[in-house]
Scaffold this active site. Structure first.
Site, PDB file in Angstrom:
ATOM      1  CE  LYS A  46      -4.275  -1.869   2.015  1.00 18.87           C
ATOM      2  NZ  LYS A  46      -5.273  -1.775   2.865  1.00 18.87           N
TER       3      LYS A  46
ATOM      4  CE  LYS B  89      -9.148  -8.189  -2.598  1.00 14.06           C
ATOM      5  NZ  LYS B  89      -9.712  -8.392  -1.339  1.00 14.06           N
TER       6      LYS B  89
ATOM      7  CE  LYS C 123     -15.579  -3.044   1.360  1.00 12.52           C
ATOM      8  NZ  LYS C 123     -14.147  -3.398   1.994  1.00 12.52           N
TER       9      LYS C 123
HETATM   10  P1  ADP Z   1     -11.832  -5.021  -0.625  1.00 10.39           P
HETATM   11  O1  ADP Z   1     -10.832  -5.473  -1.180  1.00 10.39           O
HETATM   12  O2  ADP Z   1     -13.182  -4.914  -1.415  1.00 10.39           O
HETATM   13  O3  ADP Z   1     -11.897  -3.686   0.307  1.00 10.39           O
HETATM   14  P2  ADP Z   1     -11.667  -6.228   2.105  1.00 10.39           P
HETATM   15  O4  ADP Z   1     -10.040  -6.575   1.753  1.00 10.39           O
HETATM   16  O5  ADP Z   1     -12.144  -5.007   3.054  1.00 10.39           O
HETATM   17  O6  ADP Z   1     -12.256  -6.232   0.713  1.00 10.39           O
HETATM   18  O7  ADP Z   1     -12.293  -7.624   2.608  1.00 10.39           O
HETATM   19  C1  ADP Z   1     -13.403  -7.560   3.325  1.00 10.39           C
HETATM   20  C2  ADP Z   1     -13.843  -8.982   3.522  1.00 10.39           C
HETATM   21  O8  ADP Z   1     -14.151  -9.565   2.034  1.00 10.39           O
HETATM   22  C3  ADP Z   1     -12.575 -10.057   3.573  1.00 10.39           C
HETATM   23  O9  ADP Z   1     -12.828 -11.039   4.494  1.00 10.39           O
HETATM   24  C4  ADP Z   1     -12.173 -10.581   2.425  1.00 10.39           C
HETATM   25  O10 ADP Z   1     -11.708 -11.960   2.660  1.00 10.39           O
HETATM   26  C5  ADP Z   1     -13.511 -10.563   1.343  1.00 10.39           C
HETATM   27  N1  ADP Z   1     -13.278 -10.476   0.091  1.00 10.39           N
HETATM   28  C6  ADP Z   1     -12.744  -9.334  -0.395  1.00 10.39           C
HETATM   29  N2  ADP Z   1     -12.803  -9.226  -1.547  1.00 10.39           N
HETATM   30  C7  ADP Z   1     -13.093 -10.437  -2.074  1.00 10.39           C
HETATM   31  C8  ADP Z   1     -13.429 -11.215  -3.124  1.00 10.39           C
HETATM   32  N3  ADP Z   1     -13.041 -10.636  -4.258  1.00 10.39           N
HETATM   33  N4  ADP Z   1     -13.747 -12.578  -3.284  1.00 10.39           N
HETATM   34  C9  ADP Z   1     -13.696 -13.069  -2.106  1.00 10.39           C
HETATM   35  N5  ADP Z   1     -13.786 -12.635  -0.926  1.00 10.39           N
HETATM   36  C10 ADP Z   1     -13.500 -11.214  -0.979  1.00 10.39           C
END
Ligand code: ADP
Length: 330
Positions: A114, A197, A200
């Site tokens: 990051k 992946k 958000k």
């Molecule tokens: P983001 O990348 O959307 O900010 P986070 O890192 O805040 O997501 O993850 C929040 C939760 O959602 C975590 O438990 C993570 O494992 C799950 N998660 C986030 N993106 C995915 C994805 N593309 N597929 C499956 N699980 C996800």
């Protein structure tokens, strides 16, 4: 309550959670309520590390909590609250920071990634000490297991090290939490870029299925998903990442296995898969969206739920922090 205790949270960094959050985290959290004593948090202090707009942050906290509830987190059975409502998180994080080596913190790969993106000079110290706040989140509640994705494994390992270090230096105080790694099969990819992946924070609006999208928008995103020039509906993440992602989403939501789906779509085109998947997804997410909108339209009820959650969480957290202060000589 003798059931093992779990703690998990998400950052309020977007107006809507997405299908990856739903399948990879929320639906798992909902199921875990049957077997575990669950504490689910909207980790708003963590979201502050990237300097969000104040009005947006406040709104996103409420929206994230409403989506937890709409997905099936039951505030009668589980404790649901906003991290900043329980000041012990920040207080224990300071103790954790004083226990963490600078070199040890510098080896956290998420910080390295990051801060490399933002530039080390522009990164906040909060981004650096984020794992110590996460350790505090978990250790405050005597957490036995933490359901996390693979990406959080290193932070959880640090949490375990800090708990053990504290215990050996000051006497048995913390439960050392076990990772409850959520299976990789649940990973959902971006519809427009199926090798990264769904996230958000990604800049691919067409590739992210948001829980709060209008169903028409959801259907359009699925119909426009990137696939490949072939014709065969076959699960092959290396050569057919787009189709494989669509099959994985279908399987997760319909409960049908991937081989069953492959057989069903044999001899039919990608168009059929997308059309039917759009229905499967909108059928699953529609009610979640509606319940979220209802909750957001009734701020007093949501406030009450969050206040009650914070009250319960504080009861546990204050006890732990008092013990910690006593142990370290404060
Ligand atoms: P983001 O990348 O959307 O900010 P986070 O890192 O805040 O997501 O993850 C929040 C939760 O959602 C975590 O438990 C993570 O494992 C799950 N998660 C986030 N993106 C995915 C994805 N593309 N597929 C499956 N699980 C996800």
């Amino acid at each position: 309550d003798r059931r093992p205790r779990i703690f998990s949270g998400m950052q309020p960094t977007a107006d809507s959670l997405h299908l990856g959050n739903y399948l990879g985290a929320l639906t798992r959290w909902v199921a875990l309520q049957d077997t575990h004593e669950a504490i689910y948090c909207v980790v708003d202090l963590h979201a502050l590390t990237v300097g969000p707009d104040p009005a947006a942050l406040r709104e996103r906290c409420r929206r994230t909590a409403a989506q937890y509830l709409a997905a099936g987190i039951d505030p009668q059975r589980s404790t649901l609250f906003l991290q900043s409502h329980v000041p012990e998180h920040a207080e224990l994080a300071w103790v954790m920071s004083c226990l963490t080596g600078f070199g040890e913190a510098s080896r956290m790969t998420q910080f390295k990634d990051k801060s490399a993106k933002q530039g080390a000079e522009a990164s906040s110290v909060g981004l650096f000490t984020y794992p110590m706040l996460m350790a505090a989140d978990i250790l405050l509640y005597g957490t036995d297991a933490v359901p996390v994705g693979e990406d959080q494994r290193q932070h959880l390992e640090l949490t375990r090290n800090l708990a053990q270090r504290f215990n050996s230096r000051y006497g048995q105080t913390f439960t050392v939490p076990e990772p409850h790694i959520l299976k990789e099969t649940a990973k959902i990819f971006d519809l427009q870029d199926p090798t990264s992946k769904m996230s958000k924070t990604s800049s691919s609006p067409g590739g992210i299925v948001e829980l709060l999208d209008d169903p028409k928008v959801t259907a359009k995103k699925i119909r426009s998903a990137v696939t490949d020039t072939g014709r065969e509906v076959r699960y092959d993440p290396v050569d057919k990442p787009g189709i494989s992602n669509l099959l994985a989403i279908h399987s997760a939501l319909s409960g049908r296995t991937v081989p069953e789906l492959e057989a069903d779509y044999a001899g039919r085109g990608y168009g059929d898969l997308k059309k039917e998947l759009a229905e499967v997804v909108t059928d699953a997410l529609g009610p979640v969206r509606e319940r979220t909108l209802e909750l957001l339209a009734d701020p007093a009820t949501l406030d009450d739920i969050l206040a009650e959650g914070a009250r319960r969480a504080r009861g546990l957290a204050a006890e732990t922090l008092a013990r910690v202060y006593e142990r370290v000589g404060l």
